[in-house]
Each structure stands twice: as C-alpha cells, then as structure tokens.
Motif scaffolding. Structure first.
Motif, mmCIF file in Angstrom:
data_model
loop_
_atom_site.group_PDB
_atom_site.id
_atom_site.type_symbol
_atom_site.label_atom_id
_atom_site.label_comp_id
_atom_site.label_asym_id
_atom_site.label_seq_id
_atom_site.Cartn_x
_atom_site.Cartn_y
_atom_site.Cartn_z
ATOM 1 N N ILE A 80 6.046 -2.571 -9.532
ATOM 2 C CA ILE A 80 5.463 -1.233 -9.455
ATOM 3 C C ILE A 80 6.464 -0.257 -10.050
ATOM 4 O O ILE A 80 7.656 -0.568 -10.172
ATOM 5 N N THR A 127 6.290 -3.781 -0.639
ATOM 6 C CA THR A 127 6.862 -3.293 -1.893
ATOM 7 C C THR A 127 8.245 -3.877 -2.159
ATOM 8 O O THR A 127 8.750 -3.771 -3.274
ATOM 9 N N GLU A 154 6.201 -0.758 2.472
ATOM 10 C CA GLU A 154 4.853 -1.239 2.218
ATOM 11 C C GLU A 154 4.023 -0.107 1.667
ATOM 12 O O GLU A 154 4.346 1.068 1.823
ATOM 13 N N SER A 158 7.967 2.752 -5.744
ATOM 14 C CA SER A 158 8.804 2.005 -4.796
ATOM 15 C C SER A 158 9.727 2.943 -4.037
ATOM 16 O O SER A 158 10.056 2.692 -2.873
#
Length: 166
Positions: A50, A43, A61, A55
């Motif tokens: 996103i 991420t 991740e 996040s």
C-alpha cells in the motif's frame, strides 16, 4: 505423518479459498445487485503493498470498501490487487489472503473473521497456527419496522471512508 488432522489450517485455507473465488467472480462479472465488501487487513503483513501515506495513517490494520468504484482487480492464489479511490486519489493495493482479518458482505449479512491464537506455551521459533473463526448469518428479511441491531460489545464499528472525503 501426523497423528492428528489439522482442522484449523484446513479451515483457514478453505475460508481464504472462498474469498479468492468470490473476488475472482467479481473480477469477471462485477459486483451483483447490492453486494459490497468490507475487507479489514493487517497493514504490517510483510507482503501487503500500500502507499506509504496509507500505511502511516493505518499503522496496524485498515478496512477498505469495495462497492461503487474499484478498478484493476487481479486475483491470484496468494492474494489480490485492486485500485481503490481515497479522496479522489486512486491508489493500488496488494492484499495477501493471509493478511485479511475480516471479510464482510453486509448486503447479505455474511462475514468471515480470522483470528490468530497466541499459544503462550509454544516454544520460541515454533509457528502457531492461526485459529480461523467463521461467522455466517443467513440473510434476514427486513421490513421498515425492523430495528437495526445494535453492535455487540467488543465489535468494531465500520466507518465509511466517504465521511473523510473533502
């Protein structure tokens, strides 16, 4: 011209190309049969897109599942965009292939894992090529008496997002 063949980077590109091909086919034809994907990605990768709340919740991740409901799957040479449902809230995501850590289709026991190999001897500013690790297991015939294998030590358990929905 280099004196060696860079097998690591060649394999890395080939594995990412396989993911691109699979997702392109799914975008055109949908998921066949019982196929579904668990995709874990970084991420923090600079090109990942996103929602902020995702996040914040997954600061390193995240594993997403493409199975029953997904929409707007768009596949490019660099990555893919898809809208997934998080607790009845559709969220668009963009995941570059370089951010993918694992790609698993448990319906046929197929998985790819990408690992970055840190080279402690590398000079500052020198790129260190990721070392792809490919894990593929052939689909096994299972019957009701075959016990599920226990997860190996050090492997992450995949948790269904359904357990977090209200």
């Amino acid at each position: 011209m280099s004196n060696t063949i860079d097998y690591g980077n060649l394999m890395h590109r080939a594995m990412r190309g396989l993911i691109q091909r699979v997702l392109t086919d799914v975008g055109i034809n949908g998921l066949p049969g019982e196929h579904h994907f668990f995709i874990t990605f970084d991420t923090l990768h600079p090109d990942v897109e996103i929602a902020d709340w995702l996040s914040d919740r997954y600061p390193g991740e995240m594993t997403v599942v493409m199975q029953h409901w997904f929409d707007n799957l768009t596949v490019t040479d660099e990555g893919f965009a898809v809208t997934l449902n998080f607790g009845d809230s559709p969220e668009p995501l963009y995941i570059p292939y370089d951010a993918i850590k694992t790609f698993v289709d448990p319906s046929v026991e197929f998985g790819l894992r990408f690992e970055s190999q840190e080279d402690e001897d590398a000079s500052p500013g020198q790129p260190v090529a990721p070392a792809p690790v490919m894990q593929m297991e052939p689909a096994a015939q299972k019957d009701d008496t075959t016990p599920e294998p226990a997860p190996k030590s050090g492997e992450a358990d995949v948790v269904s997002l359904d357990s977090f929905r209200k």
